[in-house]
Write an enzyme that holds these catalytic residues in place. Structure first.
Site, PDB file in Angstrom:
ATOM      1  N   LEU A 255     -10.753  -2.854  -2.693  1.00 49.16           N
ATOM      2  CA  LEU A 255     -10.591  -1.978  -3.544  1.00 49.16           C
ATOM      3  C   LEU A 255     -10.225  -0.594  -2.560  1.00 49.16           C
ATOM      4  O   LEU A 255     -10.903   0.031  -1.659  1.00 49.16           O
ATOM      5  CB  LEU A 255     -11.897  -1.570  -3.948  1.00 49.16           C
ATOM      6  N   GLU A 256      -8.946   0.113  -3.045  1.00 53.85           N
ATOM      7  CA  GLU A 256      -8.383   0.862  -2.538  1.00 53.85           C
ATOM      8  C   GLU A 256      -8.628   2.254  -2.784  1.00 53.85           C
ATOM      9  O   GLU A 256      -7.995   3.420  -2.473  1.00 53.85           O
ATOM     10  CB  GLU A 256      -6.846   0.870  -1.903  1.00 53.85           C
ATOM     11  N   ASN A 257      -9.269   2.402  -3.928  1.00 53.90           N
ATOM     12  CA  ASN A 257      -9.574   3.617  -4.666  1.00 53.90           C
ATOM     13  C   ASN A 257     -10.940   4.153  -4.900  1.00 53.90           C
ATOM     14  O   ASN A 257     -11.326   4.774  -5.799  1.00 53.90           O
ATOM     15  CB  ASN A 257      -9.028   3.598  -6.174  1.00 53.90           C
TER      16      ASN A 257
ATOM     17  N   ARG B 146       0.869  -1.180  -0.077  1.00 51.86           N
ATOM     18  CA  ARG B 146       0.085  -0.186  -0.145  1.00 51.86           C
ATOM     19  C   ARG B 146       0.804   1.326  -0.030  1.00 51.86           C
ATOM     20  O   ARG B 146       1.939   1.478   0.610  1.00 51.86           O
ATOM     21  CB  ARG B 146      -0.899   0.031   1.348  1.00 51.86           C
TER      22      ARG B 146
END
Length: 346
Positions: free
Chosen positions: A172-174, A8
């Site tokens: 999902l990091e966006n 990350r």
């Protein structure tokens, strides 16, 4: 797809007016819904192979489909301490919402698709679940309308059929849209049938408030949700459920932030603690396995707490997660050797 050496690169210190306002607006009112029917009773995976139930207390580990300096593994190399193995990652395609998966055979020392599929079946025969993780640091999957929701469900189900995956992990990091991601996951679960495993790995900022889209998604799919393993790392300081500020890398950070989910509507069986397997596995937020175990004890038994002590205990807490099985192997499996038996003993 090339992945960075660290999983990350995320929001830095995000505490302050935004998180305080989000917590105030979202509140921590526990929903009135009944305890979820989590994916603990299973009969068959989408591929038709028999698969065991996810244990009441479970350890989740991410398996890297790429070489970023951690120990390269085949699925067969993943220790038995892991009950759920999340294959990282499926990637976006040119079709909105759709994903696909390609085994990095070259990067994994010639690991073939046939061997990979056989190893999935072997893990399942040993009572483990193997799921496909969607997203990651560089994942750009967008599910923001009915069409992309349908494409997501169809494409993930196709991967479940092709490889024998037991379910899906949402990492999902966006950003995500709770309305359409929930729609996609419910559609996927209906296709998959009994035994479907659904996990999530939100960032800390995503679970500060029940009004956040990730938290809203988790609550919307509570009836099919196995576990949310929030990432307690690569984060700035955050607010705990008591409104106090806690710094990552401490037992209080784990317990006070887990409390938000536990009091925000998720069943204890749907809450897990996600930490890096080693200091090399994340940019920040690593804690020793003993600290993970202390946090588990604090939340389930009220013992080994730091300055924060929850007002009640949650003996049904699901367990713990780590990024990644590969970084764990690089450290002699120190994380799983310590946390695995502790989770089993909860």
């Amino acid at each position: 797809m090339a992945h960075s050496c660290r999983r990350r690169s995320r929001l830095g210190v995000l505490l302050g007016a935004f998180t305080a306002a989000a917590l105030a607006v979202g509140g921590l009112a526990t929903t009135g819904t009944a305890s979820a029917t989590t994916s603990t009773a299973s009969t068959a995976s989408a591929a038709g192979s028999s698969t065991a139930a996810v244990p009441a207390h479970a350890v989740t580990g991410y398996w890297q489909n790429f070489d970023n300096g951690a120990t390269v593994q085949k699925l067969a190399d993943v220790p038995d301490a892991y009950d759920i193995v999340a294959v990282a990652f499926a990637d976006a395609t040119s079709t909105p919402g759709a994903v696909d998966f390609t085994l990095d055979s070259a990067g994994l020392g010639g690991y073939t698709e046939d061997a990979f599929k056989a190893d999935i079946k072997a893990k399942q025969a040993a009572g483990k679940s193997v799921i496909i993780s969607i997203g990651g640091e560089k994942g750009t999957i967008q599910v923001n309308d009915a069409a992309s929701a349908g494409n997501f469900a169809d494409s993930v189900y196709a991967l479940m059929q092709e490889y024998g995956f037991d379910g899906v992990d949402i990492d999902l990091e966006n950003g995500l849209d709770s309305t359409y991601m929930s729609q996609a996951l419910k559609s996927l679960a209906a296709k998959a049938g009994s035994g479907f495993v659904l996990t999530m790995a939100p960032q800390t900022i995503d679970m500060q408030s029940t009004s956040a889209e990730y938290f809203k998604t988790a609550l919307a799919v509570k009836d099919i949700l196995t576990v949310v393993n929030m990432q307690y790392y690569n984060s700035g300081s955050m607010l705990g459920c008591d409104g106090k500020v806690y710094s990552q890398g401490t037992v209080d950070f784990l317990t006070a932030l887990a409390c938000i989910q536990l009091e925000g509507g998720l069943d204890p069986s749907q809450v897990g603690i996600g930490t890096p397997a080693s200091s090399s596995a994340a940019g920040s937020g690593y804690v020793a396995p003993s600290v993970v175990n202390d946090a588990l004890d604090c939340l389930t038994k009220g013992t080994n707490c730091g300055s924060f002590k929850p007002s009640k205990t949650y003996p049904g807490l699901r367990g713990a997660m780590t990024w990644s099985t590969n970084w764990d192997a690089s450290s002699g499996n120190a994380w799983s050797s310590a946390v695995g038996p502790h989770v089993d003993g909860l």
